[in-house]
Structure formats: C-alpha cells, structure tokens
Motif scaffolding. Structure first.
Motif, mmCIF file in Angstrom:
data_model
loop_
_atom_site.group_PDB
_atom_site.id
_atom_site.type_symbol
_atom_site.label_atom_id
_atom_site.label_comp_id
_atom_site.label_asym_id
_atom_site.label_seq_id
_atom_site.Cartn_x
_atom_site.Cartn_y
_atom_site.Cartn_z
ATOM 1 N N ARG A 186 0.786 -1.234 0.000
ATOM 2 C CA ARG A 186 0.000 0.000 0.000
ATOM 3 C C ARG A 186 0.819 1.286 0.000
ATOM 4 O O ARG A 186 0.316 2.316 -0.459
ATOM 5 N N PRO A 187 2.075 1.287 0.493
ATOM 6 C CA PRO A 187 2.860 2.526 0.325
ATOM 7 C C PRO A 187 3.011 2.958 -1.131
ATOM 8 O O PRO A 187 3.232 4.144 -1.411
ATOM 9 N N TYR A 188 2.853 2.005 -2.071
ATOM 10 C CA TYR A 188 2.971 2.360 -3.485
ATOM 11 C C TYR A 188 1.737 3.077 -4.028
ATOM 12 O O TYR A 188 1.729 3.512 -5.189
ATOM 13 N N ARG A 189 0.717 3.245 -3.205
ATOM 14 C CA ARG A 189 -0.446 4.011 -3.659
ATOM 15 C C ARG A 189 -0.055 5.433 -4.063
ATOM 16 O O ARG A 189 -0.710 6.053 -4.915
ATOM 17 N N LYS A 190 1.008 5.928 -3.470
ATOM 18 C CA LYS A 190 1.427 7.294 -3.784
ATOM 19 C C LYS A 190 1.838 7.427 -5.248
ATOM 20 O O LYS A 190 1.842 8.532 -5.797
ATOM 21 N N MET A 191 2.185 6.290 -5.889
ATOM 22 C CA MET A 191 2.535 6.338 -7.306
ATOM 23 C C MET A 191 1.331 6.649 -8.182
ATOM 24 O O MET A 191 1.497 6.977 -9.365
ATOM 25 N N GLU A 204 -0.982 8.955 -7.318
ATOM 26 C CA GLU A 204 -1.534 10.238 -6.899
ATOM 27 C C GLU A 204 -1.713 11.169 -8.096
ATOM 28 O O GLU A 204 -0.938 11.142 -9.057
ATOM 29 N N TYR A 222 -2.673 15.373 -9.115
ATOM 30 C CA TYR A 222 -2.689 16.711 -8.520
ATOM 31 C C TYR A 222 -4.073 17.353 -8.571
ATOM 32 O O TYR A 222 -4.330 18.351 -7.897
ATOM 33 N N MET A 246 -7.294 10.202 -7.792
ATOM 34 C CA MET A 246 -6.177 9.325 -8.126
ATOM 35 C C MET A 246 -5.987 9.350 -9.634
ATOM 36 O O MET A 246 -6.824 9.877 -10.379
ATOM 37 N N GLY A 275 1.079 6.108 -13.234
ATOM 38 C CA GLY A 275 1.967 7.168 -12.781
ATOM 39 C C GLY A 275 3.220 7.239 -13.622
ATOM 40 O O GLY A 275 3.424 6.455 -14.557
ATOM 41 N N THR A 296 0.965 -1.635 -8.678
ATOM 42 C CA THR A 296 0.179 -0.401 -8.698
ATOM 43 C C THR A 296 -1.141 -0.589 -9.442
ATOM 44 O O THR A 296 -2.159 0.002 -9.068
ATOM 45 N N ARG A 321 -8.991 -0.141 -4.743
ATOM 46 C CA ARG A 321 -9.750 1.020 -4.283
ATOM 47 C C ARG A 321 -11.255 0.847 -4.509
ATOM 48 O O ARG A 321 -12.065 1.536 -3.876
#
Length: 458
Positions: free
Chosen positions: A380-385, A387, A389, A393, A397, A406, A413
């Motif tokens: 789950r830390p890879y969810r930031k890939m 993101e 702006y 989501m 990425g 990813t 989700r």
C-alpha cells in the motif's frame, strides 16, 4: 474431446504407452524382446525426458511406445505425443513410472488441441483411452481450456465486444441463466462511465455483459473478466511490436467465461454473477485523452495519466457494481500488465488478494492441480505512485516501478475491505509450441481457481 476416449474393450485393441526414465530404463528393457532392445540401442534411445521410441512386434506391427519422462512432471509428460504418434488409440501401460493418470491424460488432451477456425487440422491427433470415471472428471476441464484458447486465438474482426456478448448468451442458454447487457450510451445512463470512456472511440459499441445464475439463498460469487477485444493503447499508441498480439487482451474475459461455465456445469451451490466489460481501445476523434478526469461509478475521480492503462478503467466500474451486491467473494481475471510478465514470466500468473487466508487457499489449489500461481503483494505505500494533482487518483503514474502492484492497488480502491477479493494478472498466451502448450491462447489459472471454488463451495 477427440483426444480422449472411454476405455471399454480392454487394452488389446490399443497400443501401450510405457513411461520410463533413466533410473528405470533397464527394467523397461527387460520386458522387451531381444529385437526390440537392439532397436532401442540402434536408435540411441536413452529415456531422456521428451523422447520416445516406437516398438513393433515380429510382424512389424506397432505394439508399444516407450516415452522418456520427468517423474516430477506428469502433466507435461505426454503432451507432445498426440500430434506426432501414428494415428491410433493408445493406453497407459501399468508398468509406467508415472501413476497420476488424470494429470497424464490432461496433458495429452491439452497437447491435442489445434485451432481450426481458419484452416483445416494438419492431422487427426492420436487418441488416449482412459477409464470412464476419469473421462468424466477431465472432460469439463479440457473443454473449458479449449474455450479459453479458442476465444483468445480468434482475431478481433471475429471477436469484438458483441462476439463476447454472444459467447455469454450461449453460455446462459446452455445453463438456463439470465443474461443482460448495457450497450453504448446505455452505459452512461446506467452509470458505468469508465467502461464507456475506454470503448467510445471504436466503431463497435462498448458494453457490459451480465450473467446471473443460481439460487438466491446461496452465497453470492462475482466473477469478472477484462474484455478489451483489441488494445491499440489509445492516443498513447502502442508501437507495432507491442500492438501485434493485442487481440489477446480479452484473455481475462475468456477465463471468466470458461470459469463460469465450469461452475454452472458442476452445479456449485453459489449465486453466480458473471460480468464482462467488453470494449475496443481504439483511436478516433472520440478517443479519451490523456489528462481527462472521469468520475467512476464509485464516485472516485480518476485522472487519465495514460490511455494504455485502460484495463483497470473498464474493471473498476465492474468491481464497484459487483461490490454493490454484497458478494461472498469477488474474482477478476485480466491480461492487465506487462510488468507481471517481466516479474514472473509468461507461465506464472500474478495473484493479488486483500485477504491472506483466501490467497493461500488458491495457491494451494493451484499446486494440487499443477496450475501454479505466484502471489505478489498489495504494497500500500505504493499508492502514492497513483496520486493525481487534481483528481482523487490517476490510472497510472510516471514511474515504471512495480507496475503490476500499482495496477492491483488501483483496482483494490473499488473493493470494500471486508469483501474477499482475488485478482489474477494472467498472460493467457503461449509464445511458442511446447508439449501440451501449443502456441497461442492459453488458460493460465483457470484450473487453480475452479479447484479453489470447488473446495470453498462444493
């Protein structure tokens, strides 16, 4: 099932196939005549895996075939023989070193497959005689595998979204299931915006196909298959070599359709919903553009970072719709990422799940039926890939790292945390001919999932 026949009249009317290996080759030779042993020596046969020798009696009649095998690979042991042995009926000799007749016969049947829609079969396959009880077990699995292969092998001109719908309708008619579909702008009216967005550029309308079967009192099972009948990549166009085999991008749908057929034929006590989002990811003035924002059925806004990450878009609305029905389990199949192939190669599908115990049972089922899977993590830390702006989501990425993970995180989700969910990123393809694995479409993970569902619900 032309490669398997029920053994009714004993072994005398068929030719014996004896499996052997280097360790037991001497024992095999002791059962032969002196002339047959000299023949083996002259041929240089040494029982190496993948080799075979034809043995005749004194009158020159073929009476036995010696096959060198790997004792740990019953499934692949005879897969190369149906297309090379003389056209006749064969049976497994009791003296053979391999004893798992079901796996041997399955490998034989899978090796006998040939796609004949556009040209005649090169020759009839040799036949293997097996007991009626074994045939009853194998026939559905062989037919389901052939269905996956046929669907994937069929070019897009004859396997567009409507053709997938027709396949589901035939399945529904066979098993007295209810089938409905949303086509074209009906998808917008019914709130399936991402399926519509991916497929709207094609001259063949996108659609969502739904099949329902089973008793309302049984646990709800949702099976979903990615049905991208051809993937150009959209405006983020694939290069020629990347587009060449994209007729197979509906391989997830082929697996889901075949699995649904197995479930209904076995009369598993489930309330089955099969969902096939069927589209072509084409290029036209109506194509979705990079940077567009789509509000999904779940209300989550998604920025289209790359139009070639379309599979997760068609799946997310189907996953949301399935989740609304409070299922006991959701299963989805997809030819989703090249990253899974880079990580695991073509033969090993990537399994993702939000529940460890469910994942372990599927992996164990795959091992038991010789249909292996490999689990990758929902890190789950890879969810930031993913993101964005300006939206909730993005569909992909900038980084190419962890592409299979990813993609699975994107799908996650759209599934409630409390709902067991299994996602299989499968290749659905053989790049080259191998014993039991002819070049072209392939069922990878189908038998594993069916075995798991039999254990869970049977």
């Amino acid at each position: 099932m032309s490669a398997l026949i029920e053994r009714k009249t004993g072994d005398r009317q068929s030719i014996a196939i004896e499996t052997t290996d280097a360790a037991r080759f001497a024992a095999s030779k002791r059962r032969l005549t002196a002339a047959q042993r000299r023949w083996l020596t002259d041929c240089g046969f040494d029982a190496a895996p993948g080799t075979f020798a034809l043995l005749a009696d004194e009158g020159g009649k073929l009476v036995r075939v010696l096959v060198g095998v790997d004792a740990g690979d019953a499934l692949g042991s005879l897969g190369g023989l149906p297309r090379v042995l003389p056209e006749a009926t064969y049976h497994l000799a009791e003296e053979g070193v391999l004893k798992d007749t079901l796996q041997i016969a399955l490998g034989w049947a899978l090796g006998a497959y040939e796609f004949t829609r556009y040209r005649k079969a090169r020759r009839a396959p040799a036949r293997l005689a097996i007991a009626a009880a074994e045939l009853d077990v194998l026939a559905p699995l062989v037919e389901a595998t052939a269905q996956v292969r046929d669907l994937v092998n069929t070019p897009t001109e004859d396997m567009g979204p409507k053709h997938l719908a027709d396949a589901v309708k035939r399945l529904g008619k066979t098993h007295k299931a209810k089938v409905r579909e949303w086509v074209g702008d009906e998808l917008l009216d019914a709130n399936f915006p991402t399926i519509h967005a991916v497929g709207r550029a094609s001259h063949r309308a996108p659609r969502l196909i739904e099949l329902n079967w089973g008793k309302s009192s049984d646990p709800k099972l949702a099976v979903i298959g990615k049905g991208v009948c051809f993937d150009t990549g959209g405006l983020d166009l694939k290069p020629a070599d990347g587009m060449r085999w994209m007729k197979k991008d509906m391989g997830g749908a082929a697996h889901a359709i075949a699995l649904a057929g197995l479930i209904m034929q076995a009369k598993l006590p489930v309330r089955l919903t099969l969902l096939i989002p069927a589209v072509e990811n084409a290029v036209s003035g109506a194509a979705m553009r990079p940077g567009e924002v789509i509000t999904t059925r779940a209300g989550i806004t998604v920025e289209v970072d790359n139009t070639d990450a379309e599979g997760r878009l068609v799946l997310c609305d189907a996953l949301t719709y399935a989740s609304e029905q409070n299922p006991d389990l959701i299963v989805d199949f997809a030819t989703l990422t090249g990253a899974a192939r880079i990580a695991l190669g073509p033969d090993l599908p990537a399994l993702f799940s939000n529940q460890d115990d469910v994942a372990e049972r599927v992996l164990a089922a795959g091992r038991a039926v010789n249909d292996p899977l490999w689990r990758l993590p929902l890190w789950r830390p890879y969810r930031k890939m993913l993101e964005s702006y300006l939206a909730d989501m993005a569909n992909s990425g900038a980084s190419r790292h962890a592409g299979a993970i990813t993609a699975a995180l994107y799908l996650e989700r759209f599934v409630p945390e409390t709902t067991p969910w299994l996602h299989l990123d499968t290749y659905a393809w053989n790049d080259a001919d191998r014993p039991g694995r002819p070049r072209g479409g392939e069922a990878l993970g189908l038998r594993a999932f069916f075995a798991f569902l039999q254990q869970r619900y049977g």
